[in-house]
Write a protein that holds these residues in place. Sequence first.
Motif: not given
Length: 516
Positions: A306-327, A329-334
């Motif tokens: 297996m390749p040595d790969v790290l993944s994160i839930g950020i992509g073009g379809g990731s949902k963006v939310r404005r939380e009280p303290q921060e913005v 991105i993801g990990p959920d996506s459309v």
Amino acid sequence: MHIGIDVGGTNTDAVLMSGSQVLAAVKTSTTDDITSGIVSALEELQRKRGFEPADVRAVMIGTTHFINALVEARRLAPTAALRLGLPATTSLPPMTDWPDRLVQAIRGRHYLCHGGHEFDGRHIAELDEHEVRRAAADMAEHGVRSVAISSVFSPVNAEFEERAAELLQAELPGIAVSLSHEIGRIGLLERENATIINASLRELATHIVDGLARSVAKAGIQAPLYLSQNDGTLMDVDFARRYPVATFASGPTNSMRGAALLSGLETCAVVDIGGTTSDIGILQRGFPREATTEVSVADIRTNFRMPDVLSIGIGGGSKVRREPQEVTIGPDSVGSALTQRALVFGGDTLTATDIAVAAGRANVGDASLVAHLDKELIHAALTRIAADVADLVERMHTTAAPLPLVAVGGGSILLPEQIAGCDGVHRPDHYAVANAVGAAIAQVGGEVDRVFPTPPGQRESVLDAAKQEAVERAVAAGATPGSVSVVECEEVPLPYLPGNAARIRVRAVGDLSLED
């Protein structure tokens, strides 16, 4: 000419290539059945750059079918694990560390029989053929249709696994058999786990591979079909039917190989930002750096390539939310519904693609639909994406010197021109379809990984023999003989074992032979 196709969770990409030149590239939505998405991609490729199907010499496909089936615990065959190792190995029976839902999904059963070897090939115990036949009778009674056979130190000596397979196939005609020495490396439990996973996917593999072949034939293409493997090399359809587990990481691997060709950089960091996730890996000499430790797949420990790969839930379809303290991105996506749900396409969900369009980094959809987004939100979202990617690159990097970062995938428009800790961000031509390019240029490989005794004065001859075996395996897999070269050779002395033992791992790759 040859065609490369990569099936992702959101998009199916395809390229038509001549040698290393990209003649045409398309990106279409991945469909639920996936194969119809491949048909659509081939049709779109034909419209974009007309070609004669007879001129296509090969079609290479990277697919997520099998890893998705395991993660989702669906369409898995009733599977048994037969381990040869008694009187040893009784404390941890097969599937001990498996999630219950996956054991239930494969209706998992296990059997322990006498057999196995020491590291130097000596028998732990003789194979008891009556035990194997009794296990076969129980498998038949419980509807087992696929079996994984593992034996202690079978990468050193596979005789017991092969004999047990003969016995099972005689007792249970038509049963699918997977042998651990053909799949995993030294390390019984992890190798056994990989083999059980492979066995559970054998029936699905036949169905999927046949479907892919029909998709290509529907486009009028009669050229050979190959599937991408985890290490950036190819396997033919017969091999894919037997070893579906070898496709699990073909997506990120294809992206990294494509990034190497398109950027001209053989040593660099690569980030592939798709519609759902971002995958980050390191290229060394044009090939992904392999994981050197066990790899967890669907919460199961394995040790196949297996390749040595790290993944994160950020992509073009990731949902963006404005939380009280921060913005956030993801990990959920459309996902593949991006063109229906993103704001720029008239939808009602704020996605990372909307942020990119509002920032002027992308020109898709209707920019007027995101003109109302405030600049602080846009800046905060883009800063968060860059920071998260920089953190993953830092975690993957093993030296102090900064590496160039090659950004590929349709979602790479989310990255700025500079990332902290990187020697610039490169976004080459055709970056959005680098995964399909990587599939199209994949080579054929052969690998040797086992413990060798190295008598005094014979180290070089042992290494040469291991290299020659790797080259021969590459040629047997379909590589052009004169093109094969050794790309990796690793020797680890094992001083705690007698006989000057060493674990030697050699990998050789060569160009695919496309002779008529």
